[in-house]
Design a protein around this motif. Structure first.
Motif, PDB file in Angstrom:
ATOM      1  N   ILE A  20       3.374   9.900   4.123  1.00  0.00           N
ATOM      2  CA  ILE A  20       4.567   9.474   3.400  1.00  0.00           C
ATOM      3  C   ILE A  20       4.755   7.972   3.539  1.00  0.00           C
ATOM      4  O   ILE A  20       4.245   7.340   4.458  1.00  0.00           O
ATOM      5  CB  ILE A  20       5.836  10.200   3.915  1.00  0.00           C
ATOM      6  N   GLY A  21       5.505   7.395   2.590  1.00  0.00           N
ATOM      7  CA  GLY A  21       5.953   6.024   2.722  1.00  0.00           C
ATOM      8  C   GLY A  21       5.164   5.008   1.929  1.00  0.00           C
ATOM      9  O   GLY A  21       4.086   5.280   1.399  1.00  0.00           O
TER      10      GLY A  21
ATOM     11  N   VAL B 193       0.841  -1.201   0.000  1.00  0.00           N
ATOM     12  CA  VAL B 193       0.000   0.000   0.000  1.00  0.00           C
ATOM     13  C   VAL B 193       0.868   1.240   0.000  1.00  0.00           C
ATOM     14  O   VAL B 193       1.952   1.264   0.578  1.00  0.00           O
ATOM     15  CB  VAL B 193      -0.943   0.022   1.229  1.00  0.00           C
ATOM     16  N   SER B 194       0.410   2.284  -0.684  1.00  0.00           N
ATOM     17  CA  SER B 194       1.090   3.563  -0.629  1.00  0.00           C
ATOM     18  C   SER B 194       0.322   4.532   0.231  1.00  0.00           C
ATOM     19  O   SER B 194      -0.862   4.362   0.486  1.00  0.00           O
ATOM     20  CB  SER B 194       1.278   4.185  -1.986  1.00  0.00           C
ATOM     21  N   ALA B 195       1.049   5.524   0.743  1.00  0.00           N
ATOM     22  CA  ALA B 195       0.476   6.457   1.701  1.00  0.00           C
ATOM     23  C   ALA B 195      -0.636   7.288   1.077  1.00  0.00           C
ATOM     24  O   ALA B 195      -0.560   7.672  -0.097  1.00  0.00           O
ATOM     25  CB  ALA B 195       1.569   7.378   2.234  1.00  0.00           C
TER      26      ALA B 195
ATOM     27  N   PRO C 125       2.446  16.892  10.825  1.00  0.00           N
ATOM     28  CA  PRO C 125       1.281  16.252  10.211  1.00  0.00           C
ATOM     29  C   PRO C 125       1.545  14.870   9.644  1.00  0.00           C
ATOM     30  O   PRO C 125       0.637  14.037   9.598  1.00  0.00           O
ATOM     31  CB  PRO C 125       0.887  17.239   9.097  1.00  0.00           C
ATOM     32  N   SER C 126       2.768  14.594   9.214  1.00  0.00           N
ATOM     33  CA  SER C 126       3.064  13.317   8.568  1.00  0.00           C
ATOM     34  C   SER C 126       3.425  12.216   9.560  1.00  0.00           C
ATOM     35  O   SER C 126       3.882  11.147   9.164  1.00  0.00           O
ATOM     36  CB  SER C 126       4.205  13.479   7.553  1.00  0.00           C
TER      37      SER C 126
ATOM     38  N   ASP D   3       5.759   7.519  14.442  1.00  0.00           N
ATOM     39  CA  ASP D   3       5.668   6.617  13.297  1.00  0.00           C
ATOM     40  C   ASP D   3       5.126   7.306  12.047  1.00  0.00           C
ATOM     41  O   ASP D   3       3.982   7.771  12.034  1.00  0.00           O
ATOM     42  CB  ASP D   3       4.748   5.460  13.691  1.00  0.00           C
ATOM     43  N   PRO D   4       5.923   7.365  10.964  1.00  0.00           N
ATOM     44  CA  PRO D   4       5.399   7.933   9.713  1.00  0.00           C
ATOM     45  C   PRO D   4       4.423   6.996   9.010  1.00  0.00           C
ATOM     46  O   PRO D   4       3.746   7.417   8.060  1.00  0.00           O
ATOM     47  CB  PRO D   4       6.665   8.147   8.873  1.00  0.00           C
TER      48      PRO D   4
END
Length: 478
Positions: free
Chosen positions: A51-52, A44-46, A224-225, A206-207
């Motif tokens: 991010i991440g 999965v993408s953020a 925020p991230s 944790d991002p």
């Protein structure tokens, strides 16, 4: 809602290895899952604003695990029966779980056991199988198999409160050779790990909070991230009241830090100073993905300051030595976490310099000795196993253990000298240089263990200069 993408993994060609072909004197972990079901995951993408890349649907698979060495059985979990016997295994990690060809795993035993053969006090249910390959542009051929080794030795040398222990193992799953792995203790609550009480907590800055199905919290001043996720209590068990109490404590600490209050009431300054010093000595170049575990031994709302919050252990070492020469580690300066504000404080700078003065003298020599011992202990069996591992994962194990350790040794030498030079930025701190007793009162140049040295033929290293007027300063020769 999570934004989902799919990744096509590059799967190594079929590579058949029998147990008899593997080195007998390296532990072998043989896992048989129920029904032969393999652990899987989805990438999965953020979502927007985060991010991440991470993984989801990485559910545990049940089964049996047998661990042997030289034909002798070290451990047998038995067939899986919930809370009685057997084990569960799943793919772990974020980018490592998503991208590495050799999948990293988390193992959860039904009954506690010490898989490293240390003693009963090291029994635990949670263990990790970490992949051998680490991409790093500072290494020859841009990879290393031993960065974990280097980082863990550095933690020991710097007196970390808890250093995760490890061993190298070969792994077979459902009859298929999976390669050589690090078998390592997981970051978790436990008497021999992070020993918080039942009222305490372990959380992560944790991002990848967005991948926790809403089981996280944010503080009022947090970037925020990021969000805070749970290591203890488990995210599935934490109550609304517990979250409110932890969140309240974190907000109170951050307000105190932002307004210049006495943060030593909230955090253990020594712990926070040592943690960032480890990263500075390792020269880590990862800020966002650098795991930041915060923990408090107990949290009684009526006496919230009864224990101080600590940080550790440092984790995720793939960016070691990647920071440029003459630079602090990324976490030392990144504004998304607490350290720039902490370093603006006289009390924290004093604690940081004090930690360096306590360990800096003789640090390279201690690390060099520890690395040499690792070569004596592990080189032969490592090289035999990594050659087989390379057959399954071509290009991931073509450097010998000694070659890699020697490379790390040189990087440590350079980085320690670099940190000693960087420390001049804190010359305003009223903490004396730790001058060796044998050098006291004598002008000249001395080694860090107090021996006078010949100034005309100096090898690279760190030295102490005592001038005739009594002034002391550190000298770094590269």
């Amino acid at each position: 809602m999570k934004k989902v993408c799919f990744l096509l993994f590059v799967i190594a060609e079929a590579f058949v290895v029998s147990a008899q072909e593997l080195p007998a004197d390296m532990p072998l972990i043989d896992i048989t899952t129920d029904g032969g079901v393999e652990p899987t995951c989805r990438v999965v993408s953020a979502p927007e604003g985060c991010i991440g890349t991470s993984i989801t649907d990485n559910d545990y698979v049940t089964g049996r695990m047998v661990m042997t060495i030289n034909g002798d059985t070290l451990y047998d979990s038995g067939e899986y029966e919930k809370s009685v016997s057997g084990m569960r295994i799943k793919i772990r990690g974020n980018s490592t779980g998503a991208y590495l060809n050799q999948r990293p795993y988390k193992i959860k035993l039904s009954k506690k056991h010490d898989l490293l053969g240390l003693s009963n006090e090291f029994k635990h249910k949670e263990w990790l199988l970490l992949s051998m390959y680490t991409w790093n542009v500072k290494m020859t051929k841009e990879y290393s198999n031993v960065l974990n080794v280097a980082a863990l030795l550095a933690l020991d040398a710097l007196g970390a409160e808890w250093t995760p222990r490890y061993d190298f193992v070969n792994v077979v799953m459902n009859g298929n050779y999976q390669g050589m792995y690090y078998l390592m203790e997981a970051v978790a609550r436990g008497e021999s790990r992070i020993d918080v009480s039942t009222t305490g907590f372990i959380i992560e800055h944790d991002p990848f909070f967005w991948n926790e199905d809403g089981r996280f919290f944010k503080t009022d001043r947090q970037a925020p991230s990021y969000g805070y996720t749970y290591k203890y209590p488990d995210k599935d068990d934490v109550t609304a009241q517990q979250q409110a109490e932890i969140q309240s404590y974190m907000n109170a600490f951050e307000d105190c830090l932002a307004t210049g209050g006495d943060v030593a009431e909230y955090i253990d300054m020594e712990s926070f100073a040592r943690w960032v010093l480890v990263h500075d000595i390792l020269g880590t170049d990862d800020g966002a993905g650098c795991n930041k575990f915060l923990y408090k031994y107990d949290l009684d709302p009526s006496t919230p300051l009864s224990s101080k919050m600590r940080i550790g252990p440092p984790w995720d070492y793939d960016s070691c030595f990647r920071i440029g020469e003459g630079k602090w580690s990324r976490v030392h300066t990144m504004t998304d976490f607490y350290y720039p504000t902490l370093f603006a404080r006289d009390d924290f700078r004093k604690e940081y310099v004090s930690q360096w003065n306590a360990v800096g003298t003789g640090l390279y020599d201690r690390l060099h000795e520890a690395l040499e011992k690792e070569k004596e202990r592990r080189a032969a069996v490592f090289d035999e196993s990594i050659a087989i591992h390379n057959g399954k994962y071509p290009g991931e194990g073509v450097k010998s253990f000694c070659e890699q350790i020697d490379e790390i040794d040189e990087l440590f030498r350079r980085r320690i000298a670099d940190v000693a030079m960087l420390m001049k930025q804190y010359d305003d701190v009223e903490t004396a240089i730790d001058v060796p007793r044998t050098a006291a009162g004598k002008p000249g140049l001395f080694s860090i263990d107090g021996r006078r040295v010949d100034e005309t033929a100096l090898p690279a290293g760190i030295y102490i200069e005592r001038r005739s007027d009594g002034e002391i300063r550190k000298i770094i020769k590269k």
